[in-house]
Structures are given as structure tokens and as C-alpha cells.
Write a protein that holds these residues in place. Structure first.
Motif, PDB file in Angstrom:
ATOM      1  N   ARG A  13      -4.009   4.480  -8.110  1.00  0.00           N
ATOM      2  CA  ARG A  13      -3.843   3.117  -7.587  1.00  0.00           C
ATOM      3  C   ARG A  13      -2.522   2.578  -8.109  1.00  0.00           C
ATOM      4  O   ARG A  13      -2.179   2.774  -9.258  1.00  0.00           O
ATOM      5  N   GLY A  51      -6.421  -3.331   3.682  1.00  0.00           N
ATOM      6  CA  GLY A  51      -4.987  -3.109   3.923  1.00  0.00           C
ATOM      7  C   GLY A  51      -4.752  -2.096   5.032  1.00  0.00           C
ATOM      8  O   GLY A  51      -3.973  -2.331   5.963  1.00  0.00           O
ATOM      9  N   THR A  52      -5.426  -0.965   4.931  1.00  0.00           N
ATOM     10  CA  THR A  52      -5.235   0.081   5.951  1.00  0.00           C
ATOM     11  C   THR A  52      -5.851  -0.347   7.290  1.00  0.00           C
ATOM     12  O   THR A  52      -5.370   0.049   8.348  1.00  0.00           O
ATOM     13  N   GLU A  73      -2.411  11.139  -6.863  1.00  0.00           N
ATOM     14  CA  GLU A  73      -2.611   9.823  -6.255  1.00  0.00           C
ATOM     15  C   GLU A  73      -3.270   8.910  -7.267  1.00  0.00           C
ATOM     16  O   GLU A  73      -4.275   9.280  -7.864  1.00  0.00           O
ATOM     17  N   ILE A  76       0.639   9.346   8.089  1.00  0.00           N
ATOM     18  CA  ILE A  76      -0.721   9.578   8.580  1.00  0.00           C
ATOM     19  C   ILE A  76      -1.654   9.004   7.520  1.00  0.00           C
ATOM     20  O   ILE A  76      -1.539   9.365   6.336  1.00  0.00           O
ATOM     21  N   ARG A  92       0.853  -1.198   0.000  1.00  0.00           N
ATOM     22  CA  ARG A  92       0.000   0.000   0.000  1.00  0.00           C
ATOM     23  C   ARG A  92       0.884   1.241   0.000  1.00  0.00           C
ATOM     24  O   ARG A  92       1.769   1.357   0.866  1.00  0.00           O
ATOM     25  N   PRO A  93       0.660   2.174  -0.954  1.00  0.00           N
ATOM     26  CA  PRO A  93       1.480   3.392  -0.963  1.00  0.00           C
ATOM     27  C   PRO A  93       1.021   4.398   0.094  1.00  0.00           C
ATOM     28  O   PRO A  93      -0.175   4.629   0.254  1.00  0.00           O
ATOM     29  N   ARG A 138      -5.646   7.120   6.463  1.00  0.00           N
ATOM     30  CA  ARG A 138      -7.053   6.864   6.776  1.00  0.00           C
ATOM     31  C   ARG A 138      -7.366   5.401   6.481  1.00  0.00           C
ATOM     32  O   ARG A 138      -6.924   4.856   5.455  1.00  0.00           O
TER      33      ARG A 138
HETATM   34  C1  LIG Z   1       1.625   8.034  -3.805  1.00  0.00           C
HETATM   35  C2  LIG Z   1       0.483   7.768  -2.836  1.00  0.00           C
HETATM   36  C3  LIG Z   1       0.556   8.254  -1.553  1.00  0.00           C
HETATM   37  C4  LIG Z   1      -0.491   8.012  -0.661  1.00  0.00           C
HETATM   38  N1  LIG Z   1      -0.391   8.537   0.585  1.00  0.00           N
HETATM   39  C5  LIG Z   1      -1.398   8.339   1.459  1.00  0.00           C
HETATM   40  C6  LIG Z   1      -1.311   8.886   2.760  1.00  0.00           C
HETATM   41  O1  LIG Z   1      -0.320   9.554   3.122  1.00  0.00           O
HETATM   42  N2  LIG Z   1      -2.347   8.665   3.611  1.00  0.00           N
HETATM   43  C7  LIG Z   1      -3.456   7.926   3.225  1.00  0.00           C
HETATM   44  O2  LIG Z   1      -4.383   7.778   4.017  1.00  0.00           O
HETATM   45  N3  LIG Z   1      -3.559   7.400   1.996  1.00  0.00           N
HETATM   46  C8  LIG Z   1      -2.557   7.579   1.108  1.00  0.00           C
HETATM   47  N4  LIG Z   1      -2.652   7.031  -0.141  1.00  0.00           N
HETATM   48  C9  LIG Z   1      -3.839   6.191  -0.471  1.00  0.00           C
HETATM   49  C10 LIG Z   1      -3.622   4.775   0.092  1.00  0.00           C
HETATM   50  O3  LIG Z   1      -2.567   4.166  -0.613  1.00  0.00           O
HETATM   51  C11 LIG Z   1      -4.885   3.949  -0.070  1.00  0.00           C
HETATM   52  O4  LIG Z   1      -5.914   4.498   0.718  1.00  0.00           O
HETATM   53  C12 LIG Z   1      -4.626   2.492   0.377  1.00  0.00           C
HETATM   54  O5  LIG Z   1      -3.747   1.862  -0.515  1.00  0.00           O
HETATM   55  C13 LIG Z   1      -5.932   1.728   0.451  1.00  0.00           C
HETATM   56  O6  LIG Z   1      -5.622   0.385   0.782  1.00  0.00           O
HETATM   57  P1  LIG Z   1      -6.739  -0.559   1.431  1.00  0.00           P
HETATM   58  O7  LIG Z   1      -6.292  -1.971   1.285  1.00  0.00           O
HETATM   59  O8  LIG Z   1      -7.061  -0.093   2.817  1.00  0.00           O
HETATM   60  O9  LIG Z   1      -8.000  -0.255   0.570  1.00  0.00           O
HETATM   61  P2  LIG Z   1      -8.600  -1.118  -0.630  1.00  0.00           P
HETATM   62  O10 LIG Z   1      -9.385  -2.246  -0.047  1.00  0.00           O
HETATM   63  O11 LIG Z   1      -7.528  -1.436  -1.628  1.00  0.00           O
HETATM   64  O12 LIG Z   1      -9.565  -0.024  -1.255  1.00  0.00           O
HETATM   65  C14 LIG Z   1     -10.570   0.612  -0.442  1.00  0.00           C
HETATM   66  C15 LIG Z   1     -11.046   1.891  -1.133  1.00  0.00           C
HETATM   67  O13 LIG Z   1      -9.965   2.838  -1.269  1.00  0.00           O
HETATM   68  C16 LIG Z   1      -9.803   3.205  -2.649  1.00  0.00           C
HETATM   69  N5  LIG Z   1      -8.366   3.355  -2.930  1.00  0.00           N
HETATM   70  C17 LIG Z   1      -7.416   2.428  -2.740  1.00  0.00           C
HETATM   71  N6  LIG Z   1      -6.215   2.901  -3.151  1.00  0.00           N
HETATM   72  C18 LIG Z   1      -6.419   4.152  -3.601  1.00  0.00           C
HETATM   73  C19 LIG Z   1      -5.583   5.139  -4.179  1.00  0.00           C
HETATM   74  N7  LIG Z   1      -4.281   4.973  -4.372  1.00  0.00           N
HETATM   75  N8  LIG Z   1      -6.165   6.289  -4.535  1.00  0.00           N
HETATM   76  C20 LIG Z   1      -7.464   6.496  -4.364  1.00  0.00           C
HETATM   77  N9  LIG Z   1      -8.313   5.599  -3.827  1.00  0.00           N
HETATM   78  C21 LIG Z   1      -7.799   4.431  -3.471  1.00  0.00           C
HETATM   79  C22 LIG Z   1     -10.396   2.059  -3.425  1.00  0.00           C
HETATM   80  O14 LIG Z   1     -10.852   2.465  -4.699  1.00  0.00           O
HETATM   81  C23 LIG Z   1     -11.556   1.638  -2.543  1.00  0.00           C
HETATM   82  O15 LIG Z   1     -12.676   2.475  -2.738  1.00  0.00           O
HETATM   83  C24 LIG Z   1      -1.634   7.255  -1.062  1.00  0.00           C
HETATM   84  C25 LIG Z   1      -1.695   6.756  -2.359  1.00  0.00           C
HETATM   85  C26 LIG Z   1      -0.656   7.008  -3.246  1.00  0.00           C
HETATM   86  C27 LIG Z   1      -0.740   6.485  -4.629  1.00  0.00           C
END
Ligand SMILES: Cc1cc2nc3c(=O)[nH]c(=O)nc-3n(C[C@H](O)[C@H](O)[C@H](O)COP(=O)(O)OP(=O)(O)OC[C@H]3O[C@@H](n4cnc5c(N)ncnc54)[C@H](O)[C@@H]3O)c2cc1C
Ligand code: FES
Length: 259
Positions: free
Chosen positions: A222, A83-84, A220, A76, A59-60, A78
Motif C-alpha cells: 500500500r 478508487g479503481t 506490491e 491493466i 492509486r499506484p 482490477r
Molecule cells: C507498485 C504497484 C503497482 C500496482 N499495479 C497494479 C496494476 O498494474 N494493476 C492492478 O490492478 N493493481 C495494481 N496495484 C494495486 C492497486 O494499486 C490497488 O488495487 C488500488 O490502489 C486499490 O485502490 P482502490 O481505491 O480501488 O481500493 P481501496 O478501496 O483502497 O482498497 C480495496 C481493497 O484493495 C486492497 N488494496 C488496496 N491497495 C492495495 C495494494 N497496493 N496492494 C494490495 N492490496 C491493496 C485493500 O486492502 C482493500 O482490500 C499496484 C500496486 C502497487 C503498489
């Protein structure tokens, strides 16, 4: 360990030093990672992999703070999915795998930046504010006062902290873009640096352009590999090229990505 084809990138299990809930579903995570703490630039990110369960994809997460003396980096994030959610369950002393630092950060040569952020986009901007050592002001927006818990984190790092909320419960009622033109007219900013919802960043970039001020945006997308190898984060740039957010960004000059 460094990656064979990316000698400047570290991949390593890192010990969780602290984990704290800052607001509903928003967590502050500190991990021990001296090599990444030494190398990470404001605006860069890491890919985290949970070591328990069936998590193969990383997860980024943007780097929110660095403490070189303690050899630690902080994030930080959300909780939005599984994953989160698993990340939020990690306790101090447990391990998480960290790959980074990844991507290109913000340009640091400016003298008086205005930071404009919304939501979790404020996280990498926190490290940028610290790195600018008091030279930056910040404009942040949220739906309600509760979402502006960020102001307590930025207060000591920035000269001025301008606030907006959609419902008017704190700061000026409206969006960041409602007050941005007046702030730019009154200040002598030499760059606008923004991260947050895309609709906000597009509006911010347009206003900065109208005021003749350069603007950097942090995108940002995926991601899978995070290293420029899988194409999952490709975008079209304004000059018709394809670029990868993980490798060519996540920070871009606004005119390169927003027409
Ligand atoms: C370069 C980069 C930096 C990031 N930095 C932060 C940060 O500092 N803090 C933070 O809270 N989050 C950040 N994010 C977003 C974070 O990576 C995603 O929220 C996380 O990967 C979701 O993983 P999950 O398994 O919990 O959710 P999943 O089960 O994979 O998805 C849950 C929901 O989140 C959405 N989602 C997942 N990944 C992303 C994404 N990359 N962009 C938009 N929506 C997404 C999905 O569409 C879905 O609706 C960043 C993303 C990128 C690309
Ligand atoms: S995430 Fe694989 S190329 Fe960007």
C-alpha cells in the motif's frame, strides 16, 4: 510539469484515449502521456489521481504498455475498491492526473528470461515481455481458464507460453510452482522475473535459487506518496535494512527481500 525535487518525474493531466473491459472487473486503460511514454521502463509504475469526487490519495498502477509513437501509456487494473471503481468509469476524452514514471524497473541485460506471473502481477510483466522483443518465455497461472485471458496478450510477445490453472480447466493442473522446476531444467534461462501474489513469488524465488538462476521480484505494498517521502511502503530487507518499495523497488533481487 516536472516535480521540483524530482526533475525526472512528470505530473500532468492526461486524456483518456481508450477504456475497455478485458475480463470481469479487469480493465485496459490507455492515456495520452508522451513524456512518460518516452521515459517509462518496464517494471516502473505511475500514481493515478481521479480528478472528480473526493479522491486525494493517488492509486499506484504498473505500466502495462507504452506506445512512444502515439505518446500513450496503458494500464491493466482490477476494480477492487472505490478508487479503481471511479477509474473504470472514465470515458475517452476525460482526464486523469498521472505522476510518474516511479520506482526502479527490471534489469534488461538478460538474454533469455522466464517470466512467471499470476493475477494482476501479469500487467507490468506485459511491458517487460514487449521490451525483451521475443527473448522471453512466460509461465502464467490462474485459478480458472477465465483468469488466463492474459495468454492472448502475451502470445505475440513471447517465445513459449506455459499455462497452469488451479482447477485444470486450462494448461497444467496446479500452480506455476508445480511446473517451474521442470521448465527451468529443460530451458536455458538466465533470469526469472516474477510478479503476482507474494506466496507465489516466494515459491518462484526459492525454486530459481535452487536452480542457480537469478530472480527479480516486483513487490506490491500500500502506498501514499509514491516518492519515498512518507515511509508507508517500507519493508525489511534480508540484510536488516529498511527499504521503500516505491523508491528502491518495486523490483528487487529476490535474495534482498525473501530469506
Ligand atoms: C507498485 C504497484 C503497482 C500496482 N499495479 C497494479 C496494476 O498494474 N494493476 C492492478 O490492478 N493493481 C495494481 N496495484 C494495486 C492497486 O494499486 C490497488 O488495487 C488500488 O490502489 C486499490 O485502490 P482502490 O481505491 O480501488 O481500493 P481501496 O478501496 O483502497 O482498497 C480495496 C481493497 O484493495 C486492497 N488494496 C488496496 N491497495 C492495495 C495494494 N497496493 N496492494 C494490495 N492490496 C491493496 C485493500 O486492502 C482493500 O482490500 C499496484 C500496486 C502497487 C503498489
Ligand atoms: S509510498 Fe511514500 S515512501 Fe513509499
Amino acid at each position: 510539469m516536472t516535480l521540483p525535487n524530482h526533475p525526472e518525474k512528470i505530473v500532468r493531466d492526461a486524456k483518456v484515449l481508450a477504456q475497455q473491459e478485458l475480463a470481469t472487473n479487469v480493465y485496459f486503460l490507455v492515456v495520452e502521456s508522451p513524456e512518460i511514454a518516452r521515459r517509462a521502463k518496464a517494471g516502473q509504475f505511475v500514481q493515478l489521481r481521479i480528478l472528480s469526487g473526493a479522491f486525494t490519495l493517488r492509486r499506484p498502477v504498473g505500466v502495462a504498455a507504452v506506445d512512444e509513437k502515439k505518446g500513450s501509456i496503458a494500464f491493466i487494473y482490477r476494480v477492487v475498491g472505490k478508487g479503481t471503481k471511479a477509474l473504470a468509469q472514465l470515458m475517452p476524452g476525460e482526464m486523469v492526473n498521472v505522476l510518474g514514471p516511479l520506482g526502479h524497473g527490471f534489469a534488461m541485460a538478460y538474454k533469455h528470461p522466464l517470466i512467471v506471473g499470476g493475477g494482476m502481477g501479469l500487467s507490468p510483466l506485459l511491458y517487460y515481455a514487449a521490451a525483451m522483443q521475443g527473448k522471453a518465455d512466460v509461465l502464467m497461472g490462474g485459478k480458472t481458464a477465465e483468469e488466463l485471458f492474459w495468454s492472448g496478450l502475451f502470445d505475440d510477445l513471447c517465445g513459449h507460453c506455459f499455462l497452469t490453472t488451479d482447477d485444470g480447466s486450462r494448461g497444467t493442473k496446479g500452480f506455476t510452482t508445480t511446473v517451474l522446476p521442470e521448465i527451468l531444467e529443460r530451458g536455458d534461462y538466465d533470469v526469472v522475473v516474477t510478479c503476482g501474489p507474494e506466496v507465489m513469488m516466494r515459491g518462484v524465488a526459492k525454486i530459481a535459487r535452487e536452480h542457480g538462476i537469478p530472480c527479480e521480484v516486483s513487490l506490491e505494498k500500500r502506498m501514499a506518496c509514491g516518492l519515498g517521502a512518507c515511509l508507508s511502503c517500507s519493508i525489511d530487507t534480508t540484510d536488516g535494512q529498511r527499504k521503500k518499495v516505491c523508491k528502491d523497488g518495486p523490483v528487487f533481487p529476490a535474495e534482498e527481500v525473501f530469506a
